[in-house]
Design a protein around this motif. Structure first.
Motif, PDB file in Angstrom:
ATOM      1  N   LYS A 229       0.782  -1.333   0.051  1.00  0.00           N
ATOM      2  CA  LYS A 229      -0.055  -0.012   0.025  1.00  0.00           C
ATOM      3  C   LYS A 229       1.023   1.237  -0.018  1.00  0.00           C
ATOM      4  CE  LYS A 229      -4.284  -1.954   2.246  1.00  0.00           C
ATOM      5  NZ  LYS A 229      -5.056  -1.816   3.309  1.00  0.00           N
ATOM      6  N   ALA A 230       1.774   1.229   0.892  1.00  0.00           N
ATOM      7  CA  ALA A 230       2.828   2.372   0.821  1.00  0.00           C
ATOM      8  C   ALA A 230       3.560   2.745  -0.445  1.00  0.00           C
ATOM      9  CB  ALA A 230       3.683   2.500   1.810  1.00  0.00           C
ATOM     10  N   THR A 231       3.991   1.632  -0.925  1.00  0.00           N
ATOM     11  CA  THR A 231       4.706   1.747  -2.262  1.00  0.00           C
ATOM     12  C   THR A 231       3.671   2.080  -3.288  1.00  0.00           C
ATOM     13  OG1 THR A 231       5.934  -0.212  -1.585  1.00  0.00           O
ATOM     14  CG2 THR A 231       6.088   0.348  -3.853  1.00  0.00           C
ATOM     15  N   ARG A 232       2.633   1.578  -3.373  1.00  0.00           N
ATOM     16  CA  ARG A 232       1.583   2.108  -4.286  1.00  0.00           C
ATOM     17  C   ARG A 232       1.328   3.420  -4.188  1.00  0.00           C
ATOM     18  NH1 ARG A 232      -3.243  -1.394  -3.939  1.00  0.00           N
ATOM     19  NH2 ARG A 232      -2.053  -2.796  -5.335  1.00  0.00           N
ATOM     20  N   PHE A 233       0.959   3.915  -3.146  1.00  0.00           N
ATOM     21  CA  PHE A 233       0.781   5.178  -2.879  1.00  0.00           C
ATOM     22  C   PHE A 233       1.729   6.003  -3.090  1.00  0.00           C
ATOM     23  CE2 PHE A 233       0.542   8.930   0.098  1.00  0.00           C
ATOM     24  CZ  PHE A 233      -0.454   9.674  -0.415  1.00  0.00           C
ATOM     25  N   GLY A 234       2.935   5.660  -3.024  1.00  0.00           N
ATOM     26  CA  GLY A 234       4.226   6.632  -3.183  1.00  0.00           C
ATOM     27  C   GLY A 234       4.459   6.744  -4.563  1.00  0.00           C
ATOM     28  N   LEU A 235       4.172   5.656  -5.481  1.00  0.00           N
ATOM     29  CA  LEU A 235       4.573   5.673  -6.860  1.00  0.00           C
ATOM     30  C   LEU A 235       3.384   6.530  -7.529  1.00  0.00           C
ATOM     31  CD1 LEU A 235       5.554   2.183  -7.712  1.00  0.00           C
ATOM     32  CD2 LEU A 235       6.804   4.231  -7.586  1.00  0.00           C
ATOM     33  N   ILE A 236       2.125   6.368  -7.142  1.00  0.00           N
ATOM     34  CA  ILE A 236       1.060   7.196  -7.615  1.00  0.00           C
ATOM     35  C   ILE A 236       1.355   8.812  -7.345  1.00  0.00           C
ATOM     36  CG2 ILE A 236      -1.402   7.746  -7.549  1.00  0.00           C
ATOM     37  CD1 ILE A 236      -1.986   4.901  -7.511  1.00  0.00           C
TER      38      ILE A 236
END
Length: 318
Positions: A229-236
């Motif tokens: 979740k944190a990685t997805r949010f950071g990339l978005i």
């Protein structure tokens, strides 16, 4: 494979240099580029060619290079995070949010320098955070984010139309933004944006390995210890910064974030993102610069906004 990727990146780099040189030299008036550059380096801009290069061509080429690289990498990240080849910045509501806040800024502070570009960036960021918040409440699934983006985009578009209805002057002042283009851009327009685009591009390349892991699937990524979740949010969020900063000075340029990632994958295959992301940046920069050049010379001395040309190319591709 490594030598093939290196040769491909070298070829794209040479294409960027060639497209930038053509964009600076060719237009409604062809200038002597070496002589004009030498004159600028000598600290003078007395000749017409040097003045055209300094005040018109160089800002425009820099704008097209920054916009193309930012939108292409943004599209590559969004498609990777959502595992959806049709995802792009405009699909998740970035363009719609930027357009709404731009028109809102023009209605609240007409004539205020920098209000419209700042509004575009704030709108893009707001749209992305809102989409992710809605999707997080429903489980943050990949399909949920796309559906939330479509819904938020519709709401922002309705808001833009409402502003145009109650403030008709914004329709005239914002028509160029809605189409997208680089006519009249100056270095002053780029000064806030490039400070966000260049670090975001570097950060996206540094996060290439987590992006590769995320593309393996949520369960596999969890098993490898990746905070999904944190990685997805950071990339978005990085994708949003890139798209919002690009839209702030270029207007609603479409399809770059869809076209370039697909072309890069055709050229380099479904490889690692440490190759795909730099390749997307280089291809996007040269692609938008060449399209802007075509928009200036196809009907010279008249020119069409590059957003129209990109829509003619992107529609059939989509």
């Amino acid at each position: 494979m490594r030598s093939k990727a290196a040769l491909g990146l070298l070829g794209l780099g040479l294409l960027v240099v060639a497209s930038a040189a053509l964009g600076a030299a060719v237009g409604s008036t062809v200038i002597d580029l070496p002589a004009a550059l030498w004159e600028l380096l000598d600290g003078e801009a007395a000749s017409p060619d040097a003045r055209i290069l300094l005040h018109v061509r160089l800002p425009r080429v820099c704008a097209s290079l920054l916009c193309g690289s930012a939108l292409a990498v943004s599209g590559m990240l969004i498609q990777a995070v959502l595992s959806n080849p049709l995802a792009s910045p405009n699909v998740i509501g970035v363009n719609a949010g930027a357009g709404f806040c731009t028109f809102l800024a023009m209605a609240i502070a007409p004539g205020m320098a920098g209000a419209a570009p700042l509004g575009a960036f704030i709108g893009a960021l707001t749209a992305t955070l809102l989409v992710y918040a809605v999707a997080a409440g429903a489980g943050a699934g990949k399909l949920t984010i796309i559906l939330a983006g479509v819904a938020v985009s519709s709401i922002f578009t309705a808001g833009t139309n409402t502003i145009k209805t109650f403030f008709p002057d914004t329709l005239y002042n914002g028509s160029t933004f809605l189409i997208g283009g680089f006519s009249g851009v100056s270095f002053a327009n780029l000064s806030p944006a490039w400070l966000m685009i260049l670090p975001a591009l570097a950060l996206a390349c540094l996060l290439a390995r987590p992006t590769d892991v995320l593309c393996l699937g949520e369960e596999t990524a969890h098993s490898l210890g990746l905070p999904v979740k944190a990685t997805r949010f950071g990339l978005i969020l990085i994708a949003c910064v890139l798209a919002g900063a690009a839209v702030s000075f270029s207007g609603q340029v479409s399809f770059v974030g869809l076209l370039c990632p697909h072309i890069v994958r055709r050229l380099f295959g479904q490889g690692r993102h440490r190759v795909l992301l730099p390749a997307a940046a280089l291809l996007g920069a040269s692609f938008v610069t060449l399209c802007d050049l075509l928009s200036r010379v196809l009907f010279a001395p008249y020119e069409i906004p590059v957003g129209i040309l990109l829509s003619f190319l992107g529609g059939p591709f989509f």
